[in-house]
Design a protein around this motif. Structure first.
Motif, mmCIF file in Angstrom:
data_model
loop_
_atom_site.group_PDB
_atom_site.id
_atom_site.type_symbol
_atom_site.label_atom_id
_atom_site.label_comp_id
_atom_site.label_asym_id
_atom_site.label_seq_id
_atom_site.Cartn_x
_atom_site.Cartn_y
_atom_site.Cartn_z
ATOM 1 N N LEU A 87 -29.030 8.496 -18.980
ATOM 2 C CA LEU A 87 -30.212 9.114 -19.004
ATOM 3 C C LEU A 87 -30.836 8.829 -17.298
ATOM 4 O O LEU A 87 -30.664 7.640 -16.839
ATOM 5 N N ASP A 88 -31.634 9.953 -17.093
ATOM 6 C CA ASP A 88 -32.100 9.889 -15.779
ATOM 7 C C ASP A 88 -33.595 9.424 -15.865
ATOM 8 O O ASP A 88 -33.853 8.624 -14.545
ATOM 9 N N TYR A 89 -34.319 9.413 -16.825
ATOM 10 C CA TYR A 89 -35.602 8.808 -16.956
ATOM 11 C C TYR A 89 -35.653 8.594 -18.139
ATOM 12 O O TYR A 89 -35.441 9.118 -19.102
ATOM 13 N N GLN A 119 -34.700 -3.585 -23.077
ATOM 14 C CA GLN A 119 -34.392 -3.771 -24.545
ATOM 15 C C GLN A 119 -33.195 -2.867 -24.906
ATOM 16 O O GLN A 119 -32.273 -3.279 -25.786
ATOM 17 N N LEU A 120 -33.017 -1.503 -24.303
ATOM 18 C CA LEU A 120 -31.803 -1.055 -24.724
ATOM 19 C C LEU A 120 -30.436 -1.633 -23.907
ATOM 20 O O LEU A 120 -29.213 -0.976 -24.087
ATOM 21 N N GLY A 121 -30.650 -2.298 -22.812
ATOM 22 C CA GLY A 121 -29.388 -3.081 -22.164
ATOM 23 C C GLY A 121 -28.941 -2.046 -21.229
ATOM 24 O O GLY A 121 -27.728 -1.911 -20.735
ATOM 25 N N ILE A 122 -29.626 -1.164 -20.512
ATOM 26 C CA ILE A 122 -29.318 -0.095 -19.702
ATOM 27 C C ILE A 122 -29.091 -0.859 -18.440
ATOM 28 O O ILE A 122 -30.089 -1.213 -17.589
ATOM 29 N N GLU A 123 -27.880 -0.553 -17.881
ATOM 30 C CA GLU A 123 -27.615 -1.102 -16.566
ATOM 31 C C GLU A 123 -27.691 -0.075 -15.406
ATOM 32 O O GLU A 123 -27.852 -0.648 -14.143
ATOM 33 N N ASN A 124 -27.719 0.992 -15.683
ATOM 34 C CA ASN A 124 -27.641 2.121 -14.531
ATOM 35 C C ASN A 124 -29.176 2.054 -13.805
ATOM 36 O O ASN A 124 -30.110 2.331 -14.403
ATOM 37 N N PRO A 125 -29.034 1.725 -12.301
ATOM 38 C CA PRO A 125 -30.256 1.620 -11.670
ATOM 39 C C PRO A 125 -31.152 3.266 -11.419
ATOM 40 O O PRO A 125 -32.108 3.104 -11.150
ATOM 41 N N LYS A 126 -30.156 3.983 -11.655
ATOM 42 C CA LYS A 126 -30.781 5.394 -11.492
ATOM 43 C C LYS A 126 -31.504 5.944 -12.601
ATOM 44 O O LYS A 126 -31.925 6.889 -12.776
ATOM 45 N N THR A 127 -31.584 5.205 -13.642
ATOM 46 C CA THR A 127 -32.305 5.310 -14.810
ATOM 47 C C THR A 127 -33.839 4.936 -14.543
ATOM 48 O O THR A 127 -34.061 3.778 -14.627
ATOM 49 N N SER A 128 -34.640 5.920 -14.179
ATOM 50 C CA SER A 128 -36.131 5.594 -13.637
ATOM 51 C C SER A 128 -36.887 5.449 -14.874
ATOM 52 O O SER A 128 -36.980 6.222 -15.673
ATOM 53 N N CYS A 152 -35.913 22.047 -12.866
ATOM 54 C CA CYS A 152 -35.866 22.206 -11.389
ATOM 55 C C CYS A 152 -34.735 21.207 -10.831
ATOM 56 O O CYS A 152 -34.372 21.247 -9.579
ATOM 57 N N GLY A 153 -33.700 20.872 -11.689
ATOM 58 C CA GLY A 153 -32.553 20.114 -11.311
ATOM 59 C C GLY A 153 -32.637 18.886 -11.092
ATOM 60 O O GLY A 153 -31.757 18.184 -10.408
ATOM 61 N N ASP A 154 -33.797 18.085 -11.302
ATOM 62 C CA ASP A 154 -33.755 16.615 -11.075
ATOM 63 C C ASP A 154 -33.517 15.772 -12.028
ATOM 64 O O ASP A 154 -33.222 14.545 -11.760
ATOM 65 N N ALA A 155 -33.118 16.230 -13.248
ATOM 66 C CA ALA A 155 -32.505 15.231 -14.157
ATOM 67 C C ALA A 155 -31.800 16.050 -15.179
ATOM 68 O O ALA A 155 -31.742 17.251 -15.230
ATOM 69 N N LYS A 156 -30.770 15.606 -15.737
ATOM 70 C CA LYS A 156 -30.025 16.234 -16.827
ATOM 71 C C LYS A 156 -30.433 15.608 -18.190
ATOM 72 O O LYS A 156 -30.123 16.206 -19.344
ATOM 73 N N ALA A 157 -30.893 14.346 -18.139
ATOM 74 C CA ALA A 157 -31.353 13.791 -19.425
ATOM 75 C C ALA A 157 -32.520 12.847 -19.382
ATOM 76 O O ALA A 157 -32.541 12.119 -18.544
ATOM 77 N N VAL A 158 -33.756 13.054 -20.127
ATOM 78 C CA VAL A 158 -34.662 12.429 -20.266
ATOM 79 C C VAL A 158 -35.299 12.042 -21.489
ATOM 80 O O VAL A 158 -35.219 12.989 -22.520
ATOM 81 N N GLN A 190 -32.456 17.392 -22.821
ATOM 82 C CA GLN A 190 -31.036 17.467 -22.072
ATOM 83 C C GLN A 190 -31.082 18.961 -21.544
ATOM 84 O O GLN A 190 -31.380 19.717 -22.108
ATOM 85 N N ALA A 191 -30.247 18.672 -20.529
ATOM 86 C CA ALA A 191 -30.089 20.286 -19.773
ATOM 87 C C ALA A 191 -28.828 20.810 -20.568
ATOM 88 O O ALA A 191 -27.904 20.132 -20.777
#
Length: 357
Positions: A87-89, A119-128, A152-158, A190-191
């Motif tokens: 997830l990007d965002y 709470q989801l336990g997401i470790e990816n720091p790029k998930t804003s 616009c290409g800023d994310a693939k999954a939100v 999703q893109a």
């Protein structure tokens, strides 16, 4: 430009059922601080006739808004092929943050979106993560933002979540408190390179002149509580009804036209469930704008009778129920054109057209 599809929907419908008769012993006051000159059973019968609400859902005393949001998010991920770490965002549409049962204070730091990530336990720091405060149309606005970021290409999954615990911020001495409820709904955008279906168009507007105070915060209607500093949801129902009837159908029509479609092409309108009669009037106005004979019941699913007005949670929750086959008489299938539309505090209106791949 990538296309945008929904890949995974989930919801959280609280277990606590509160029926209209549960309000029979409440002390209701008018805006002027005077008690109503008639009994509660009369107030409740009139309320149900106007709004269509028979019961609603409340969160448990120890459940926060972010807890409901996290449950909906987990359910959306379970129904998706998207990994949580991709997830990007995470966008959470909400209006009152986390409120515990010990105070009337709103907690929005850190953001509810950050709490969901935790709470989801997401470790990816790029998930804003960030929150949207946009009144009841917040989830639709989040969906619009997600679609635009992907295109616009800023994310693939939100992931876009709508969550609210309105039962904790209503004035229990105001009969309008019976309208509001709790819940959460989530969808993952999703893109895709597949050009079929997906996000097609949107329309948004804000009217903040005289309309600004149609929905706002104010003191309790009960005189001995009015000066304690607490504030609650206050609404001018007639003003909102008149405003929505004039403007919401126009916004929906604008979005449909931007998608190069006609009303005959629309299979479902998932509209924010604020008031049954108001929603029906909006759809009748939309048919009138096109000059068509109305078929409101088939085009517009309703959940307000049993779930009340859960604000930003309404539309994604309804979408989840339909996709799971739990809203009798309604289905959404591949190729269908669906409109998401809402009106609420701001005053804000938005509409989005989506085609199911």
């Amino acid at each position: 430009m990538p296309n945008v599809i929904i890949n995974g929907v989930g919801s959280c419908i609280p277990e606590q059922v509160v029926k209209n008769e549960d309000f029979l012993n409440h002390e209701f006051y008018q805006e002027n601080g005077e008690p109503f000159p008639y009994e509660n059973d009369v107030i409740i019968k009139k309320f149900e006739k106007i709004t269509g609400i028979r019961e609603r859902r409340y969160a448990k005393p120890d459940q926060l808004c972010s807890d409901l949001a996290s449950i909906a998010a987990k359910n959306a991920l379970a129904n998706s092929t998207v990994d949580k770490e991709d997830l990007d965002y995470i966008i959470v549409a909400q209006n009152f943050g986390d409120i515990d049962d010990q105070s009337n204070r709103i907690d929005i730091m850190p953001s509810l979106a950050a709490k969901v990530k935790h709470q989801l336990g997401i470790e990816n720091p790029k998930t804003s993560c960030y929150d949207i405060v946009f009144g009841c149309p917040g989830w639709v606005q989040g969906a619009i933002q997600a679609s635009q970021m992907i295109r616009c290409g800023d994310a693939k999954a939100v992931m876009v979540i709508g969550a609210e615990t309105l039962s904790k911020i209503v004035d229990k001495h105001d009969r309008d408190s019976m309208i509001f409820s709790d819940g959460a709904g989530a969808a993952i955008f999703q893109a895709t390179e597949n050009p079929t279906g997906g996000f097609l168009s949107q329309a948004s507007r804000t009217d903040a002149s005289a309309e600004l105070a149609y929905l706002a915060m104010g003191p309790s209607f009960k005189p001995d509580l009015a000066g304690n500093g607490n504030k609650f949801i206050k609404m001018k129902g007639r003003k909102i009804y008149e405003y929505a009837l004039v403007n919401v159908a126009e916004a929906i029509k604008t979005a449909i036209e931007k998608a190069n479609l006609d009303l005959d092409d629309i299979d479902k309108v998932l509209i924010h469930q604020a008031n049954e009669k108001m929603d029906e009037a909006i759809l009748l106005k939309l048919y009138k704008l096109y000059g068509y004979e109305p078929d409101v019941k088939q085009l517009m699913p309703m959940t307000i009778g049993k779930l009340g007005n859960s604000s930003v949670a309404t539309i994604p929750t309804m979408l989840d129920l339909i996709l799971r086959g739990e809203l009798e008489g309604h289905e959404i299938k591949s190729g269908d054109h669906v409109v998401f539309a809402s009106v609420g505090a701001g005053m804000h209106i938005n509409a989005m057209v989506y085609q199911v791949p």
